[in-house]
Write a protein that holds these residues in place. Structure first.
Motif, PDB file in Angstrom:
ATOM      1  N   UNK A 132      20.705  18.433  -9.179  1.00  0.00           N
ATOM      2  CA  UNK A 132      21.608  18.025  -8.097  1.00  0.00           C
ATOM      3  C   UNK A 132      20.916  18.073  -6.749  1.00  0.00           C
ATOM      4  N   UNK A 133      20.222  19.187  -6.511  1.00  0.00           N
ATOM      5  CA  UNK A 133      19.548  19.358  -5.225  1.00  0.00           C
ATOM      6  C   UNK A 133      18.471  18.295  -5.046  1.00  0.00           C
ATOM      7  N   UNK A 134      17.810  17.933  -6.146  1.00  0.00           N
ATOM      8  CA  UNK A 134      16.715  16.979  -6.065  1.00  0.00           C
ATOM      9  C   UNK A 134      17.203  15.604  -5.639  1.00  0.00           C
ATOM     10  N   UNK A 135      18.440  15.272  -5.973  1.00  0.00           N
ATOM     11  CA  UNK A 135      18.952  13.957  -5.603  1.00  0.00           C
ATOM     12  C   UNK A 135      19.640  13.938  -4.247  1.00  0.00           C
ATOM     13  N   UNK A 136      19.721  15.083  -3.599  1.00  0.00           N
ATOM     14  CA  UNK A 136      20.488  15.194  -2.359  1.00  0.00           C
ATOM     15  C   UNK A 136      19.703  14.646  -1.174  1.00  0.00           C
ATOM     16  N   UNK A 137      20.378  13.918  -0.306  1.00  0.00           N
ATOM     17  CA  UNK A 137      19.696  13.321   0.832  1.00  0.00           C
ATOM     18  C   UNK A 137      20.327  13.711   2.161  1.00  0.00           C
ATOM     19  N   UNK A 138      21.655  13.684   2.212  1.00  0.00           N
ATOM     20  CA  UNK A 138      22.340  13.797   3.497  1.00  0.00           C
ATOM     21  C   UNK A 138      21.933  15.032   4.313  1.00  0.00           C
ATOM     22  N   UNK A 161      12.571  24.371   5.637  1.00  0.00           N
ATOM     23  CA  UNK A 161      13.959  24.289   6.103  1.00  0.00           C
ATOM     24  C   UNK A 161      14.792  23.459   5.125  1.00  0.00           C
ATOM     25  N   UNK A 162      14.179  22.400   4.570  1.00  0.00           N
ATOM     26  CA  UNK A 162      14.895  21.594   3.580  1.00  0.00           C
ATOM     27  C   UNK A 162      15.254  22.415   2.360  1.00  0.00           C
ATOM     28  N   UNK A 163      14.278  23.194   1.876  1.00  0.00           N
ATOM     29  CA  UNK A 163      14.509  24.010   0.688  1.00  0.00           C
ATOM     30  C   UNK A 163      15.574  25.070   0.939  1.00  0.00           C
ATOM     31  N   UNK A 164      15.543  25.672   2.145  1.00  0.00           N
ATOM     32  CA  UNK A 164      16.538  26.700   2.455  1.00  0.00           C
ATOM     33  C   UNK A 164      17.933  26.093   2.491  1.00  0.00           C
ATOM     34  N   UNK A 165      18.027  24.917   3.102  1.00  0.00           N
ATOM     35  CA  UNK A 165      19.333  24.261   3.192  1.00  0.00           C
ATOM     36  C   UNK A 165      19.857  23.928   1.794  1.00  0.00           C
ATOM     37  N   UNK A 166      18.975  23.328   0.974  1.00  0.00           N
ATOM     38  CA  UNK A 166      19.412  22.960  -0.373  1.00  0.00           C
ATOM     39  C   UNK A 166      19.722  24.205  -1.209  1.00  0.00           C
ATOM     40  N   UNK A 167      19.012  25.308  -0.923  1.00  0.00           N
ATOM     41  CA  UNK A 167      19.262  26.529  -1.689  1.00  0.00           C
ATOM     42  C   UNK A 167      20.710  26.974  -1.515  1.00  0.00           C
ATOM     43  N   UNK A 182       0.812  -1.217   0.000  1.00  0.00           N
ATOM     44  CA  UNK A 182       0.000   0.000   0.000  1.00  0.00           C
ATOM     45  C   UNK A 182       0.839   1.258   0.000  1.00  0.00           C
ATOM     46  N   UNK A 183       2.178   1.113  -0.096  1.00  0.00           N
ATOM     47  CA  UNK A 183       2.983   2.322   0.002  1.00  0.00           C
ATOM     48  C   UNK A 183       3.257   2.896  -1.382  1.00  0.00           C
ATOM     49  N   UNK A 184       3.344   4.200  -1.426  1.00  0.00           N
ATOM     50  CA  UNK A 184       3.542   4.883  -2.702  1.00  0.00           C
ATOM     51  C   UNK A 184       4.430   6.093  -2.540  1.00  0.00           C
ATOM     52  N   UNK A 185       4.648   6.767  -3.646  1.00  0.00           N
ATOM     53  CA  UNK A 185       5.614   7.873  -3.630  1.00  0.00           C
ATOM     54  C   UNK A 185       4.960   9.241  -3.688  1.00  0.00           C
ATOM     55  N   UNK A 186       3.618   9.271  -3.622  1.00  0.00           N
ATOM     56  CA  UNK A 186       2.966  10.565  -3.871  1.00  0.00           C
ATOM     57  C   UNK A 186       3.383  11.626  -2.856  1.00  0.00           C
ATOM     58  N   UNK A 187       3.363  11.269  -1.562  1.00  0.00           N
ATOM     59  CA  UNK A 187       3.668  12.315  -0.581  1.00  0.00           C
ATOM     60  C   UNK A 187       5.117  12.780  -0.739  1.00  0.00           C
ATOM     61  N   UNK A 188       6.008  11.827  -1.084  1.00  0.00           N
ATOM     62  CA  UNK A 188       7.397  12.222  -1.289  1.00  0.00           C
ATOM     63  C   UNK A 188       7.530  13.117  -2.515  1.00  0.00           C
ATOM     64  N   UNK A 189       6.749  12.802  -3.557  1.00  0.00           N
ATOM     65  CA  UNK A 189       6.831  13.611  -4.777  1.00  0.00           C
ATOM     66  C   UNK A 189       6.355  15.037  -4.494  1.00  0.00           C
ATOM     67  N   UNK A 190       5.242  15.146  -3.745  1.00  0.00           N
ATOM     68  CA  UNK A 190       4.733  16.486  -3.402  1.00  0.00           C
ATOM     69  C   UNK A 190       5.767  17.218  -2.551  1.00  0.00           C
ATOM     70  N   UNK A 191       6.372  16.490  -1.592  1.00  0.00           N
ATOM     71  CA  UNK A 191       7.400  17.092  -0.750  1.00  0.00           C
ATOM     72  C   UNK A 191       8.571  17.590  -1.578  1.00  0.00           C
ATOM     73  N   UNK A 192       8.972  16.778  -2.574  1.00  0.00           N
ATOM     74  CA  UNK A 192      10.078  17.189  -3.442  1.00  0.00           C
ATOM     75  C   UNK A 192       9.728  18.471  -4.179  1.00  0.00           C
ATOM     76  N   UNK A 193       8.507  18.512  -4.730  1.00  0.00           N
ATOM     77  CA  UNK A 193       8.113  19.707  -5.487  1.00  0.00           C
ATOM     78  C   UNK A 193       8.171  20.944  -4.600  1.00  0.00           C
ATOM     79  N   UNK A 194       7.614  20.824  -3.389  1.00  0.00           N
ATOM     80  CA  UNK A 194       7.591  22.003  -2.516  1.00  0.00           C
ATOM     81  C   UNK A 194       8.998  22.421  -2.106  1.00  0.00           C
ATOM     82  N   UNK A 195       9.807  21.418  -1.766  1.00  0.00           N
ATOM     83  CA  UNK A 195      11.178  21.740  -1.364  1.00  0.00           C
ATOM     84  C   UNK A 195      11.919  22.430  -2.509  1.00  0.00           C
ATOM     85  N   UNK A 196      11.712  21.895  -3.719  1.00  0.00           N
ATOM     86  CA  UNK A 196      12.418  22.483  -4.860  1.00  0.00           C
ATOM     87  C   UNK A 196      11.929  23.900  -5.144  1.00  0.00           C
TER      88      UNK A 196
END
Lengths: 280, 388, 418
Positions: free
Chosen positions: B309-315, B244-250, B163-177
């Protein structure tokens, strides 16, 4: 001996192709390199158009002519440096020691062992002065032991007239020398492998007049051991150092003659115009 | 007398062989690097492609009174073990919302349990013999099959693999970006314009330059430490949030955009600036009306590459807490969220085997997006490339 | 009233005032010009100046107010702040309108503002570096107040386990005191970095030699971007690849040779990190080899050297500073790499020379220290910043050395081109 102009294009009859118009009676006339009907194309454009020339041993032959006339290209045919340029096509004969050097069978590395080259800009390797000279003989197994190598380095530097200036700093980088010294280092490097022929591509054009004079003296001494073929832009230089002079124009040899005759009494109109400075 | 050609050639044989060896060895090295790439992609495709299919099972649902308390009662006892528990949990909820369902029956295709899914795909599974026989029988009757996995794209994270999917992560990625771009793009372009077009060449400018180059080479995890210490602890930006994620990646993307923009500005020939000055434009007008429009394709290309680059960043995102378990999609900048690579990281840490497939599936989606972004950048560059 | 309501009210009124400023300013300028006076700037420029005069000071006032309010917790009534900033905006509007005069350089004023804005943007990049430095140094200092710096650098036992008990005021209950000896972490980091370099430097350098010296043009234009795909793959993906695919292979190979290997051995993340770094080295080395002047190659070939000898003895030595600089950058990258080791290397600090054992790294411990539910004040959390400080210092010096080397390489060949 007063034969007519070499080139077919100037309309003169050609009794023996490639022979100089007149011969320097004092010089030795053993043939070093024989060139017949040599043509070269860069892609579609033809840079050399059916050249015929005989180059003699232990002489200095100067190649003169306006820029873009093909003299450097011709020089590079003699040790197959043109192989490095993509899209080059060569036809005709370049014969040395009874072998056609353009054959596939011919090992171009072996050819370059016997036909050395000095370039327009001095290009010492990023190594010490000593290593610049010792490197190639060592690779060619010309020397085996250290004392032999030291001896060879000293001899090459003495022959190039550089020994006195660098004997105390043999282990400094070759690039630390002045431009003229660098060029003499390159000459020493070339003679250290004991070639038969040394090609020089405008060896003094990047140098000051004093360095130029030193190198011209050097060339004069070296011709006792080596066949020297030099490209020059500088007419006075050709007149000063060369035994024979070939005048190139638009990929053809217009006139090839004993230097004195060439400058005193050119057989063709184009050569006369060029020598007297009417163009070029 | 010097040696003849034949003597020299004989001596050269060994040296030619060594030269040829260098050629083959170096060619082999390039081939090896290519093989690594091939190995990597085939491995990811092999592991991840099955994630886009999911076992579904046709069951009869009996909305009886027991089912209103415990969903499992609505299904046949044997079948109920093969059906996803997320579906069983939904039955009482549905019955509460639609009381008229009570007493009715319905035949539907529903999500199967991940063990059934793994069994059908030939992977390791935990079904016992009886269950396997049942699944085989159902499959023969056409009541179990692998279908395209829409769940994977329409739901958020779940503790159950099926039942797990990637939608919430995808939305999170969009907002962070969005946050990243909103900060890094204007500041990056402005910095580059200042350095390239306005700044005097003094110590101070050189200091900024060295700084930018260093910034580009600082390990990404240290940006996470900055985000934690300054954005979260000092400024009180909510932890785990896209903000905070977006600011850090920025801050990480900033040097990429600055360097790309400077290169683009530098490639605009001075003749154009001189011409514009010549007709009486001020420096700012020259930049705004002549230099920036010409440099725009280069700036866009650089920004897209920085974004990828930022989109693939995790650490750094782990450090600022963006590895939360986020089952529901939330479109707020200040609430906890996760991003695609962080989702991949979370799934990779799950013990169930079925999550390996999900992880690789998520990776394939992430790689597809990155390849798309980079291809866009390349096309953009090719299309607008200009030789002056 | 809520903060966001206040914010939208402020924004709305400001926008309105800005619009008024723009149109009034333009209208007035147009009138003055129609009146026959020569003006220093266009009407639009006066209009933009009026907008700047209105909005600029107001935004500054409100930002400073918000900063005082939120961070320094100074008691300022929010409504008062709102009213104050809007009043400033109105005054600004008045000043802006007064400046619409023929002898006023509106364009120059605007450009001064723009220049200031650009400079501010440039300063942010400096602030970021200082931000990193300050945030790390500050927290690291707090750590070193609790534990000795010397022990941190030379200690061989990393056992932070008991520190959170100490933070909770229950130090006596911990079996042993927390120990922060970072040596095992650095040993693990260097081991994995060394393995990565053993993969990346030979493969990357040889691939660069092939691309720069031997490959036909078509192969080169295809191979370079293809290799760069390796560099574009996110590190979390490499981490998964290392843990799921490579580690089991390493274990079975080691077993085949009769060696014991842990599943989170150092070899798997090392190799995968090496693969990731290949394009980094190959691309930089390819550039450097290409920038070795052709006259070097011709000089060697004209002496009767084979192509291989020319490359080995002349081209590579000439390019060496650049290649070393690329390798240093690659090392700095490997040292700071996080996701691959977090996912594929061990958690256990282990001082060993056997790469088949599990080892942990600096970055793994930083992540471990900051992802638990620990109190921020605990020594374990702060130890992450101490580790980060060392990592920062090491990578920064590697970068600086590498930049200096590449600069000297470039200067050398510029000078030699007489």
């Amino acid at each position: 001996m007063n034969i007519q102009a070499v080139s077919r294009h100037t309309g003169g009859s050609v009794p023996e192709v490639g022979q100089p118009h007149t011969r320097n009676e004092t010089a030795c006339h053993d043939l070093s390199i024989r060139v017949r009907d040599l043509s070269l194309w860069y892609g579609d454009s033809q840079a050399l158009k059916g050249l015929d020339i005989d180059l003699f041993q232990k002489n200095i032959t100067a190649l003169i002519g306006p820029s873009g006339c093909g003299k450097s290209t011709f020089l590079r045919c003699l040790n197959r440096m043109n192989d490095l340029i993509p899209g080059v096509r060569i036809e005709g004969l370049v014969e040395m020691d009874g072998r056609d050097v353009n054959q596939v069978k011919m090992d171009e590395v072996a050819l370059r062992r016997r036909v050395g080259m000095v370039f327009q800009k001095p290009n010492p390797f990023p190594k010490s002065i000593y290593e610049n000279i010792a490197y190639a003989p060592r690779m060619h197994d010309l020397v085996s032991r250290k004392p032999e190598q030291d001896e060879l380095v000293e001899k090459a530097l003495r022959d190039a007239g550089l020994w006195e200036e660098v004997k105390d700093k043999l282990h400094q980088p070759g690039t630390s020398l002045s431009g003229g010294q660098q060029q003499r280092l390159c000459i020493a490097r070339a003679i250290a492998v004991q070639p038969d022929v040394i090609l020089m591509d405008e060896p003094t054009s990047a140098l000051d007049p004093i360095s130029t004079a030193t190198i011209e003296d050097l060339m004069d001494r070296l011709k006792k051991q080596f066949t020297i073929i030099t490209v020059t832009h500088n007419m006075q230089q050709a007149a000063r150092v060369a035994d024979y002079t070939a005048f190139f124009h638009l990929g053809e040899i217009i006139e090839y003659n004993d230097t004195n005759t060439m400058f005193a009494n050119p057989a063709t109109r184009k050569a006369e115009d060029y020598i007297t400075g009417r163009y070029g | 007398m010097s040696q003849t050609f034949d003597e020299i050639s004989a001596q050269l044989r060994r040296r030619h062989r060594r030269s040829a060896r260098l050629k083959w060895v170096s060619m082999g090295a390039l081939g090896l690097a290519g093989l690594f790439l091939l190995w990597f992609f085939s491995d990811m495709l092999g592991k991840g492609l099955p994630a886009f299919q999911q076992a579904q099972i046709q069951v009869e649902i009996d909305y009886n009174e027991d089912a209103a308390r415990m969903g499992r009662a609505a299904l046949d006892r044997d079948l109920s073990r093969l059906v996803s528990r997320t579906f069983e949990r939904m039955i009482p909820v549905q019955m509460r919302e639609n009381p008229e369902l009570l007493g009715s029956k319905e035949t539907r295709w529903v999500l199967a349990d991940s063990e059934v899914d793994q069994y059908l795909k030939g992977h390791r599974h935990k079904l016992n013999d009886a269950q396997r026989a049942l699944v085989d029988e159902l499959e023969a009757e056409g009541r179990v099959e692998l279908r395209f996995n829409t769940t994977f794209f329409t739901t958020g994270d779940s503790k159950m693999p099926e039942a797990s999917g990637i939608l919430s992560a995808a939305v999170g990625t969009i907002m962070t970006m969005l946050v990243t771009l909103a900060i890094a793009f204007p500041i990056g372009v402005m910095t580059a314009v200042y350095l390239e077009e306005f700044a005097p060449d003094n110590r101070f400018t050189q200091a900024i330059e060295i700084n930018i180059n260093n910034l580009a080479a600082i390990p990404s995890i240290l940006f996470g430490l900055l985000g934690l210490a300054i954005f979260i602890n000092f400024f009180g930006v909510p932890r785990s949030s896209p903000l905070v994620g977006g600011m850090t990646l920025a801050l990480m993307t900033l040097p990429v955009i600055i360097i790309a923009t400077r290169t683009a500005l530098r490639s605009v020939p001075d003749a154009i600036r001189h011409a514009a000055f010549g007709v009486g434009c001020s420096r700012w007008q020259v930049v705004r009306d002549h230099v920036l429009p010409l440099a725009m394709p280069g700036i866009m290309t650089g920004s897209i590459i920085g974004l990828a680059q930022a989109m693939g960043e995790t650490a750094p995102l782990i450090i600022v807490g963006m590895v939360a378990f986020i089952p529901d999609v939330s479109a707020s900048l200040t609430e906890a969220a996760t991003v695609l690579p962080a989702q991949v990281f979370t799934w990779a840490g799950e013990p169930e085997k079925a999550f390996v497939e999900k992880t690789a599936g998520g990776i394939l989606v992430l790689l597809a997006i990155l390849i798309f972004l980079n291809a866009t950048a390349v096309i953009l560059r090719k299309k607008f490339e200009r030789r002056w | 009233m809520q903060t966001d309501q206040l914010l939208s009210l402020f924004g709305g009124v400001l926008l309105l005032l800005g619009l008024i400023a723009f149109f009034l300013g333009r209208a007035k300028a147009a009138r003055v010009r129609a009146g026959g006076s020569t003006m220093h700037a266009q009407p639009d420029q006066y209009a933009w100046f009026a907008v700047l005069a209105t909005a600029g000071p107001a935004i500054v006032v409100s930002a400073v107010g918000a900063f005082l309010l939120l961070l320094l917790e100074v008691e300022i009534p929010q409504l008062g702040l709102l009213a104050g900033s809007l009043a400033v905006a109105a005054i600004g509007l008045g000043v802006g309108m007064r400046q619409v005069r023929p002898d006023f350089h509106a364009r120059k004023a605007i450009e001064r503002v723009i220049r200031g804005a650009l400079l501010t943007a440039a300063l942010i990049s400096i602030l970021t570096t200082f931000g990193i430095l300050i945030s790390i140094v500050f927290e690291a200092l707090r750590f070193f107040q609790m534990h000795s710096f010397w022990e941190f650098i030379t200690g061989t036992v990393w056992n932070p386990g008991a520190s959170f008990l100490a933070a909770a005021g229950r130090a006596e209950e911990g079996a042993s005191a927390a120990q922060f000896g970072s040596l095992p972490l650095f040993a693990g980091t260097f081991m994995i970095t060394a393995i990565a370099m053993l993969v990346a430097i030979p493969v990357g350098l040889l691939a660069a030699i092939y691309m720069a010296e031997f490959a036909p043009r078509g192969v080169r234009t295809l191979a370079k971007p293809t290799l760069e795909v390796l560099a574009g793959i996110p590190t979390v993906v490499y981490g998964f690849f290392a843990a799921i695919t490579v580690a089991p292979i390493i274990v079975s190979i080691a077993n085949a040779f009769g060696l014991d290997a842990a599943f989170n051995n150092a070899v798997a993340p090392g190799i995968v990190m090496g693969i990731m770094i290949i394009p980094f080295i190959s691309s930089l080395s390819d550039d450097v080899i290409n920038s070795v002047p052709d006259s070097m190659r011709q000089g060697a070939l004209a002496l009767g050297m084979t192509k291989g000898e020319t490359i080995r003895d002349v081209v590579i030595p000439a390019a060496l500073p650049g290649i070393i600089s690329a390798s240093l950058l690659a090392v700095s990258r490997a040292l700071g790499e996080t996701m691959i080791v977090v996912m594929a290397a061990g958690m256990r600090p282990n001082l060993t020379a056997n790469p088949f054992e599990d080892m942990t790294t600096v970055t793994v411990r930083i992540v471990a220290a900051l992802t638990g539910d620990l109190e921020f004040e605990s020594a374990e959390t702060l130890s992450a910043f101490a580790l980060g400080l060392v990592l920062f210092a090491v990578t920064l010096s590697l970068n600086l050395v590498s930049v200096l080397m590449i600069r000297r390489f470039r200067e050398k060949y510029r000078v030699n081109n007489l």
